[in-house]
Design a protein around this motif. Sequence first.
Motif, PDB file in Angstrom:
ATOM      1  N   VAL A 112      -5.933   1.386  -4.066  1.00 44.24           N
ATOM      2  CA  VAL A 112      -5.312   2.146  -5.157  1.00 44.24           C
ATOM      3  C   VAL A 112      -3.991   1.503  -5.565  1.00 44.24           C
ATOM      4  CG1 VAL A 112      -4.331   4.376  -5.828  1.00 44.24           C
ATOM      5  CG2 VAL A 112      -6.475   4.288  -4.530  1.00 44.24           C
ATOM      6  N   ALA A 113      -3.228   0.999  -4.593  1.00 42.99           N
ATOM      7  CA  ALA A 113      -1.975   0.308  -4.926  1.00 42.99           C
ATOM      8  C   ALA A 113      -2.251  -0.910  -5.799  1.00 42.99           C
ATOM      9  CB  ALA A 113      -1.246  -0.112  -3.650  1.00 42.99           C
ATOM     10  N   SER A 114      -3.334  -1.623  -5.506  1.00 38.74           N
ATOM     11  CA  SER A 114      -3.716  -2.776  -6.323  1.00 38.74           C
ATOM     12  C   SER A 114      -4.122  -2.328  -7.721  1.00 38.74           C
ATOM     13  CB  SER A 114      -4.867  -3.535  -5.666  1.00 38.74           C
ATOM     14  OG  SER A 114      -5.333  -4.571  -6.505  1.00 38.74           O
ATOM     15  N   PHE A 115      -4.889  -1.247  -7.814  1.00 38.45           N
ATOM     16  CA  PHE A 115      -5.322  -0.730  -9.117  1.00 38.45           C
ATOM     17  C   PHE A 115      -4.109  -0.354  -9.960  1.00 38.45           C
ATOM     18  CE2 PHE A 115      -7.023   2.120 -12.247  1.00 38.45           C
ATOM     19  CZ  PHE A 115      -8.332   1.720 -12.457  1.00 38.45           C
ATOM     20  N   LEU A 116      -3.139   0.324  -9.354  1.00 39.59           N
ATOM     21  CA  LEU A 116      -1.923   0.704 -10.071  1.00 39.59           C
ATOM     22  C   LEU A 116      -1.207  -0.530 -10.611  1.00 39.59           C
ATOM     23  CD1 LEU A 116      -0.401   3.375  -7.627  1.00 39.59           C
ATOM     24  CD2 LEU A 116      -1.793   3.788  -9.661  1.00 39.59           C
ATOM     25  N   ASN A 117      -1.119  -1.542  -9.773  1.00 39.59           N
ATOM     26  CA  ASN A 117      -0.436  -2.775 -10.156  1.00 39.59           C
ATOM     27  C   ASN A 117      -1.138  -3.465 -11.321  1.00 39.59           C
ATOM     28  OD1 ASN A 117       1.138  -5.390  -9.748  1.00 39.59           O
ATOM     29  ND2 ASN A 117      -0.916  -6.053  -9.171  1.00 39.59           N
ATOM     30  N   LEU A 118      -2.456  -3.584 -11.245  1.00 41.71           N
ATOM     31  CA  LEU A 118      -3.203  -4.284 -12.295  1.00 41.71           C
ATOM     32  C   LEU A 118      -3.189  -3.512 -13.606  1.00 41.71           C
ATOM     33  CD1 LEU A 118      -6.234  -5.610 -10.197  1.00 41.71           C
ATOM     34  CD2 LEU A 118      -4.158  -6.825 -10.888  1.00 41.71           C
ATOM     35  N   ALA A 119      -3.180  -2.183 -13.509  1.00 37.35           N
ATOM     36  CA  ALA A 119      -3.070  -1.371 -14.725  1.00 37.35           C
ATOM     37  C   ALA A 119      -1.701  -1.550 -15.362  1.00 37.35           C
ATOM     38  CB  ALA A 119      -3.309   0.097 -14.386  1.00 37.35           C
ATOM     39  N   LYS A 120      -0.654  -1.523 -14.553  1.00 41.02           N
ATOM     40  CA  LYS A 120       0.714  -1.631 -15.056  1.00 41.02           C
ATOM     41  C   LYS A 120       0.983  -2.984 -15.699  1.00 41.02           C
ATOM     42  CE  LYS A 120       5.528  -1.199 -13.517  1.00 41.02           C
ATOM     43  NZ  LYS A 120       6.415  -0.922 -12.354  1.00 41.02           N
ATOM     44  N   THR A 121       0.416  -4.049 -15.129  1.00 42.11           N
ATOM     45  CA  THR A 121       0.667  -5.398 -15.646  1.00 42.11           C
ATOM     46  C   THR A 121      -0.283  -5.794 -16.772  1.00 42.11           C
ATOM     47  OG1 THR A 121      -0.760  -6.343 -13.902  1.00 42.11           O
ATOM     48  CG2 THR A 121       1.609  -6.199 -13.442  1.00 42.11           C
ATOM     49  N   GLY A 122      -1.204  -4.909 -17.137  1.00 34.83           N
ATOM     50  CA  GLY A 122      -2.126  -5.196 -18.235  1.00 34.83           C
ATOM     51  C   GLY A 122      -3.190  -6.220 -17.915  1.00 34.83           C
TER      52      GLY A 122
ATOM     53  N   LYS B  29       0.813  -1.217   0.000  1.00 33.69           N
ATOM     54  CA  LYS B  29       0.000   0.000   0.000  1.00 33.69           C
ATOM     55  C   LYS B  29       0.849   1.271   0.000  1.00 33.69           C
ATOM     56  CE  LYS B  29      -2.179  -1.010   3.821  1.00 33.69           C
ATOM     57  NZ  LYS B  29      -3.128  -0.880   4.975  1.00 33.69           N
ATOM     58  N   ALA B  30       2.096   1.136   0.362  1.00 33.33           N
ATOM     59  CA  ALA B  30       2.977   2.312   0.395  1.00 33.33           C
ATOM     60  C   ALA B  30       3.101   2.967  -0.978  1.00 33.33           C
ATOM     61  CB  ALA B  30       4.360   1.908   0.904  1.00 33.33           C
ATOM     62  N   ALA B  31       2.881   2.208  -2.024  1.00 39.89           N
ATOM     63  CA  ALA B  31       2.995   2.751  -3.383  1.00 39.89           C
ATOM     64  C   ALA B  31       1.945   3.817  -3.661  1.00 39.89           C
ATOM     65  CB  ALA B  31       2.867   1.625  -4.398  1.00 39.89           C
ATOM     66  N   ALA B  32       0.842   3.803  -2.906  1.00 39.91           N
ATOM     67  CA  ALA B  32      -0.249   4.747  -3.165  1.00 39.91           C
ATOM     68  C   ALA B  32      -0.580   5.632  -1.976  1.00 39.91           C
ATOM     69  CB  ALA B  32      -1.500   3.985  -3.590  1.00 39.91           C
ATOM     70  N   ALA B  33      -0.090   5.297  -0.808  1.00 44.59           N
ATOM     71  CA  ALA B  33      -0.484   6.001   0.413  1.00 44.59           C
ATOM     72  C   ALA B  33      -0.231   7.500   0.317  1.00 44.59           C
ATOM     73  CB  ALA B  33       0.274   5.425   1.603  1.00 44.59           C
ATOM     74  N   GLY B  34      -1.278   8.270   0.610  1.00 43.38           N
ATOM     75  CA  GLY B  34      -1.167   9.722   0.647  1.00 43.38           C
ATOM     76  C   GLY B  34      -1.099  10.398  -0.706  1.00 43.38           C
ATOM     77  N   LYS B  35      -1.278   9.643  -1.786  1.00 38.97           N
ATOM     78  CA  LYS B  35      -1.147  10.215  -3.125  1.00 38.97           C
ATOM     79  C   LYS B  35      -2.478  10.165  -3.884  1.00 38.97           C
ATOM     80  CE  LYS B  35       3.625   8.514  -3.398  1.00 38.97           C
ATOM     81  NZ  LYS B  35       4.563   7.623  -4.140  1.00 38.97           N
ATOM     82  N   THR B  36      -2.574  10.979  -4.920  1.00 42.12           N
ATOM     83  CA  THR B  36      -3.737  10.979  -5.807  1.00 42.12           C
ATOM     84  C   THR B  36      -3.254  10.647  -7.212  1.00 42.12           C
ATOM     85  OG1 THR B  36      -4.825  12.685  -4.484  1.00 42.12           O
ATOM     86  CG2 THR B  36      -5.666  12.342  -6.711  1.00 42.12           C
ATOM     87  N   PHE B  37      -4.034   9.844  -7.921  1.00 40.22           N
ATOM     88  CA  PHE B  37      -3.644   9.399  -9.259  1.00 40.22           C
ATOM     89  C   PHE B  37      -4.786   9.650 -10.240  1.00 40.22           C
ATOM     90  CE2 PHE B  37      -1.263   6.981  -6.186  1.00 40.22           C
ATOM     91  CZ  PHE B  37       0.025   6.921  -6.707  1.00 40.22           C
TER      92      PHE B  37
END
Length: 284
Positions: free
Chosen positions: A145-155, A113-121
Motif C-alpha cells: 500500500v505504501a508503494s501504491f500511495l507513492n506511485l499514485a502521488k508521483t503520477g 511501509k510506515a506510511a501505510a502501516a495500520g491504515k486504510t485508504f
Amino acid sequence: MTKEQERARARRRYEEHQKTEKPPVGDATRDKQVFGVILAVILVLAAVIIVPQFFGRDDTPTPAAASTTPATTPATAATGANGLLEGQKLAAGCTKPPPAQTAPKQQTAVPAKAAAAGKTFVATVKTTCGDMVFELDGAAAPQTVASFLNLAKTGFWAPSPCHRVTTEGIYVLQCGDPTGTGQGGPGYTFGIENAPKDGTYPTGALAMARTQDPNSNGGQFFITYKETQLPTDGGGYTIFGKVTKGLDIVDKIAANKALPPTPTDGTPVSPISILSVSVTEKKA
C-alpha cells in the motif's frame, strides 16, 4: 621322463589352454567395432544438436502463475488510424485511450511501509471507461500500500493501459505497466505480503502481479472479476485491497475477451487505460 615326453606334455597343455581362450579379434571385426563406436557418437550428437532444431527447446523459465505474471506477450498488431490496435473496439461508455508511455518515471528507493502501516485508504482510479474505487488495506499489506500511495502521488500510472485480460480458468484484468508491454516497472521491487495460503482470490480482490521471483512486486496489479484459484508455489500473490466501485467496468472489458491468437489471455479487445489515481486516508 624324457625330454620328448616333457615337450609332448607341454604341447598338450598349450593346446588345451587355446581351446578355452577367446579367438583374437581380426582386422575386419576390429573395424566393425570401431565403426560402431563412431556411429554411436554421431547418433548422440545428433540427438543433442540436431533434434532440438526441429522440435524446439523449452528452456524458458515457467512463470509461477501465468495469470498474474507481469511477463505477458504484448499485442503485435499494428495501431490503426483511430489509435486502436487492429481488432480492437471500444466498449460502451469507453473513450479512446491515450498512447502508452515510452519512458515511465523511475525510482530506486522502496517507499517506507510506515506510511501505510495500520491504515486504510481509498483510491479513486479514473479510466477511459469510467471511475473505479479501491479500498487499500495498509494493515494487511503495508509495504504494498505504501508503494501504491507513492506511485499514485508521483503520477506513475498517468496514463497506463491495462494490458492483459484472462477469461478462462482464471479471471483477471492486469494493469499498472505504463508501457503496456507487461515488462514495465517503477525501478524498485519488494516482496510478498498477505497472500492467501489456499490460493483463493475472491471476486473484486486487488492483488500484485509478479514474476517467478517472490521479490519482484513493483507497479503492476490485477483485479479478479470472478473468484480465481491461483498457485501457491513461490509464495502466492499479495492481496492489498478490494474494488468497491466499478467492477462492472472490468466485467465489460472481460466480456469482449482478448485479441487473437489467444482470446482467453492477452491484450483486451476493448482497451482501457488508467488516466489518474488519487488516494485519501479513510478515517474511522
